[in-house]
Design a protein around this motif. Structure first.
Motif, PDB file in Angstrom:
ATOM      1  N   GLY A  97       0.788  -1.226   0.000  1.00 11.51           N
ATOM      2  CA  GLY A  97       0.000   0.000   0.000  1.00 11.51           C
ATOM      3  C   GLY A  97       0.821   1.277   0.000  1.00 11.51           C
ATOM      4  N   ASN A  98       2.082   1.208  -0.323  1.00 14.15           N
ATOM      5  CA  ASN A  98       2.954   2.379  -0.332  1.00 14.15           C
ATOM      6  C   ASN A  98       2.856   3.075  -1.695  1.00 14.15           C
ATOM      7  OD1 ASN A  98       5.059   4.210  -0.368  1.00 14.15           O
ATOM      8  ND2 ASN A  98       6.459   2.875   0.748  1.00 14.15           N
ATOM      9  N   THR A  99       1.912   4.011  -1.817  1.00 10.34           N
ATOM     10  CA  THR A  99       1.658   4.640  -3.113  1.00 10.34           C
ATOM     11  C   THR A  99       2.811   5.517  -3.590  1.00 10.34           C
ATOM     12  OG1 THR A  99       0.406   6.388  -2.016  1.00 10.34           O
ATOM     13  CG2 THR A  99      -0.864   4.566  -2.973  1.00 10.34           C
ATOM     14  N   GLU A 100       3.575   6.106  -2.663  1.00  8.35           N
ATOM     15  CA  GLU A 100       4.723   6.909  -3.083  1.00  8.35           C
ATOM     16  C   GLU A 100       5.781   6.015  -3.725  1.00  8.35           C
ATOM     17  OE1 GLU A 100       3.336   7.195   0.013  1.00  8.35           O
ATOM     18  OE2 GLU A 100       2.304   9.091  -0.400  1.00  8.35           O
ATOM     19  N   GLU A 101       6.065   4.884  -3.100  1.00 10.22           N
ATOM     20  CA  GLU A 101       7.031   3.951  -3.662  1.00 10.22           C
ATOM     21  C   GLU A 101       6.509   3.356  -4.968  1.00 10.22           C
ATOM     22  OE1 GLU A 101       9.588  -0.058  -2.487  1.00 10.22           O
ATOM     23  OE2 GLU A 101       8.066   0.677  -1.087  1.00 10.22           O
ATOM     24  N   VAL A 102       5.217   3.050  -5.006  1.00 10.14           N
ATOM     25  CA  VAL A 102       4.598   2.529  -6.228  1.00 10.14           C
ATOM     26  C   VAL A 102       4.774   3.525  -7.368  1.00 10.14           C
ATOM     27  CG1 VAL A 102       2.355   2.029  -7.300  1.00 10.14           C
ATOM     28  CG2 VAL A 102       2.956   0.973  -5.115  1.00 10.14           C
ATOM     29  N   SER A 103       4.490   4.782  -7.099  1.00  8.08           N
ATOM     30  CA  SER A 103       4.602   5.810  -8.128  1.00  8.08           C
ATOM     31  C   SER A 103       6.038   5.930  -8.631  1.00  8.08           C
ATOM     32  CB  SER A 103       4.116   7.149  -7.582  1.00  8.08           C
ATOM     33  OG  SER A 103       4.191   8.138  -8.575  1.00  8.08           O
ATOM     34  N   ALA A 104       6.981   5.976  -7.720  1.00  6.77           N
ATOM     35  CA  ALA A 104       8.388   6.095  -8.107  1.00  6.77           C
ATOM     36  C   ALA A 104       8.838   4.888  -8.926  1.00  6.77           C
ATOM     37  CB  ALA A 104       9.271   6.255  -6.872  1.00  6.77           C
ATOM     38  N   LEU A 105       8.448   3.700  -8.517  1.00 12.61           N
ATOM     39  CA  LEU A 105       8.824   2.489  -9.238  1.00 12.61           C
ATOM     40  C   LEU A 105       8.195   2.445 -10.621  1.00 12.61           C
ATOM     41  CD1 LEU A 105       8.700  -0.174  -6.406  1.00 12.61           C
ATOM     42  CD2 LEU A 105      10.682   0.332  -7.867  1.00 12.61           C
ATOM     43  N   ARG A 106       6.943   2.849 -10.732  1.00 13.75           N
ATOM     44  CA  ARG A 106       6.275   2.822 -12.035  1.00 13.75           C
ATOM     45  C   ARG A 106       6.985   3.728 -13.022  1.00 13.75           C
ATOM     46  NH1 ARG A 106       0.510   3.010 -12.872  1.00 13.75           N
ATOM     47  NH2 ARG A 106       0.692   5.201 -12.437  1.00 13.75           N
ATOM     48  N   TRP A 107       7.414   4.907 -12.585  1.00 11.82           N
ATOM     49  CA  TRP A 107       8.103   5.819 -13.499  1.00 11.82           C
ATOM     50  C   TRP A 107       9.502   5.320 -13.827  1.00 11.82           C
ATOM     51  CZ3 TRP A 107       5.518   8.524 -16.606  1.00 11.82           C
ATOM     52  CH2 TRP A 107       4.236   8.951 -16.250  1.00 11.82           C
ATOM     53  N   LYS A 108      10.152   4.682 -12.875  1.00 11.62           N
ATOM     54  CA  LYS A 108      11.466   4.091 -13.153  1.00 11.62           C
ATOM     55  C   LYS A 108      11.325   2.959 -14.171  1.00 11.62           C
ATOM     56  CE  LYS A 108      15.569   2.292 -10.866  1.00 11.62           C
ATOM     57  NZ  LYS A 108      16.209   1.996  -9.585  1.00 11.62           N
ATOM     58  N   ILE A 109      10.337   2.101 -13.957  1.00  9.61           N
ATOM     59  CA  ILE A 109      10.076   1.013 -14.900  1.00  9.61           C
ATOM     60  C   ILE A 109       9.723   1.592 -16.267  1.00  9.61           C
ATOM     61  CG2 ILE A 109       8.524  -0.900 -15.487  1.00  9.61           C
ATOM     62  CD1 ILE A 109       8.271  -1.337 -12.373  1.00  9.61           C
ATOM     63  N   ASN A 110       8.909   2.615 -16.278  1.00  9.22           N
ATOM     64  CA  ASN A 110       8.490   3.234 -17.536  1.00  9.22           C
ATOM     65  C   ASN A 110       9.698   3.664 -18.366  1.00  9.22           C
ATOM     66  OD1 ASN A 110       6.299   4.406 -19.251  1.00  9.22           O
ATOM     67  ND2 ASN A 110       7.418   6.282 -18.778  1.00  9.22           N
ATOM     68  N   ARG A 111      10.617   4.357 -17.742  1.00  5.82           N
ATOM     69  CA  ARG A 111      11.800   4.848 -18.445  1.00  5.82           C
ATOM     70  C   ARG A 111      12.604   3.688 -19.035  1.00  5.82           C
ATOM     71  NH1 ARG A 111      16.723   5.249 -16.565  1.00  5.82           N
ATOM     72  NH2 ARG A 111      16.080   5.090 -14.408  1.00  5.82           N
ATOM     73  N   ILE A 112      12.853   2.674 -18.242  1.00 12.52           N
ATOM     74  CA  ILE A 112      13.677   1.545 -18.677  1.00 12.52           C
ATOM     75  C   ILE A 112      12.924   0.663 -19.666  1.00 12.52           C
ATOM     76  CG2 ILE A 112      14.793  -0.575 -17.872  1.00 12.52           C
ATOM     77  CD1 ILE A 112      15.320   1.009 -15.207  1.00 12.52           C
ATOM     78  N   LEU A 113      11.679   0.352 -19.350  1.00 15.79           N
ATOM     79  CA  LEU A 113      10.904  -0.580 -20.179  1.00 15.79           C
ATOM     80  C   LEU A 113      10.636  -0.020 -21.569  1.00 15.79           C
ATOM     81  CD1 LEU A 113       9.368  -3.259 -20.450  1.00 15.79           C
ATOM     82  CD2 LEU A 113       7.360  -2.081 -19.505  1.00 15.79           C
ATOM     83  N   LEU A 114      10.202   1.231 -21.658  1.00 19.15           N
ATOM     84  CA  LEU A 114       9.891   1.775 -22.977  1.00 19.15           C
ATOM     85  C   LEU A 114      11.134   1.910 -23.856  1.00 19.15           C
ATOM     86  CD1 LEU A 114       7.029   4.335 -22.268  1.00 19.15           C
ATOM     87  CD2 LEU A 114       6.880   1.978 -23.120  1.00 19.15           C
ATOM     88  N   ALA A 115      12.264   2.251 -23.261  1.00 20.17           N
ATOM     89  CA  ALA A 115      13.512   2.298 -24.039  1.00 20.17           C
ATOM     90  C   ALA A 115      13.880   0.893 -24.519  1.00 20.17           C
ATOM     91  CB  ALA A 115      14.638   2.891 -23.197  1.00 20.17           C
ATOM     92  N   HIS A 116      13.727  -0.080 -23.644  1.00 17.27           N
ATOM     93  CA  HIS A 116      14.033  -1.468 -23.996  1.00 17.27           C
ATOM     94  C   HIS A 116      13.095  -1.976 -25.096  1.00 17.27           C
ATOM     95  CE1 HIS A 116      15.124  -5.682 -23.466  1.00 17.27           C
ATOM     96  NE2 HIS A 116      13.831  -5.928 -23.495  1.00 17.27           N
ATOM     97  N   LEU A 117      11.812  -1.762 -24.938  1.00 22.75           N
ATOM     98  CA  LEU A 117      10.853  -2.222 -25.941  1.00 22.75           C
ATOM     99  C   LEU A 117      11.089  -1.535 -27.284  1.00 22.75           C
ATOM    100  CD1 LEU A 117       7.587  -2.417 -23.797  1.00 22.75           C
ATOM    101  CD2 LEU A 117       9.035  -4.321 -24.565  1.00 22.75           C
TER     102      LEU A 117
END
Length: 149
Positions: A27-47
């Motif tokens: 339930g840690n929405t701040e950590e969730v938000s930070a992780l989602r944006w980190k994943i977004n940066r890495i994942l979209l570049a990779h894809l």
């Protein structure tokens, strides 16, 4: 680009997705938000590397089996970037707080789609990068920005 580089990126994304799932369960929405944006940066570049370089290079490799396999896998898993973008835009922090259970379910679904793509690529696609003839992309597992070895 080497297949080994793509595999390392897969490991990184899988680790981050596991962290995201754990953070969402806590339930840690701040950590969730930070992780989602980190994943977004890495994942979209990779894809983008895979979808714009690897798949087209293998499809145009001149080898019918390689082209067929790359085309089939691309058709089956090629929409992951769009799925990820929809997931990211739909699940705002406010929406996550309102319906954490649905968010967790969607997170698992996105993770499963990502893992399915990774498994297919590593089992079926990346070995083709290693076995493509020398005048085609990836004899050494490398594909450059022009889709050439």
């Amino acid at each position: 680009m080497r297949a080994s580089e793509l595999i390392e990126e897969h490991k990184m994304v899988k680790g981050l997705m596991a962290q995201l799932r754990a953070a969402s369960e806590g339930g840690n929405t701040e950590e969730v938000s930070a992780l989602r944006w980190k994943i977004n940066r890495i994942l979209l570049a990779h894809l983008a590397k895979e979808d714009r370089l690897v798949y087209p290079a293998l499809i145009s490799s001149g080898d019918r089996g390689t082209a067929s396999t790359a085309h089939l896998i691309s058709a089956e898993v090629g929409d992951l970037a769009d799925k990820w973008r929809h997931y990211l835009s739909y699940w705002t922090v406010a929406r996550i707080r309102e319906d954490g259970e649905a968010f967790r379910a969607q997170t698992v679904a996105v993770e499963q789609a990502l893992l399915a793509r990774i498994e297919r690529e590593e089992a079926e696609l990346f070995p083709l990068l290693q076995s493509t003839p020398s005048d085609n992309p990836g004899r050494s597992g490398r594909v450059n920005a022009a889709g050439r070895a």
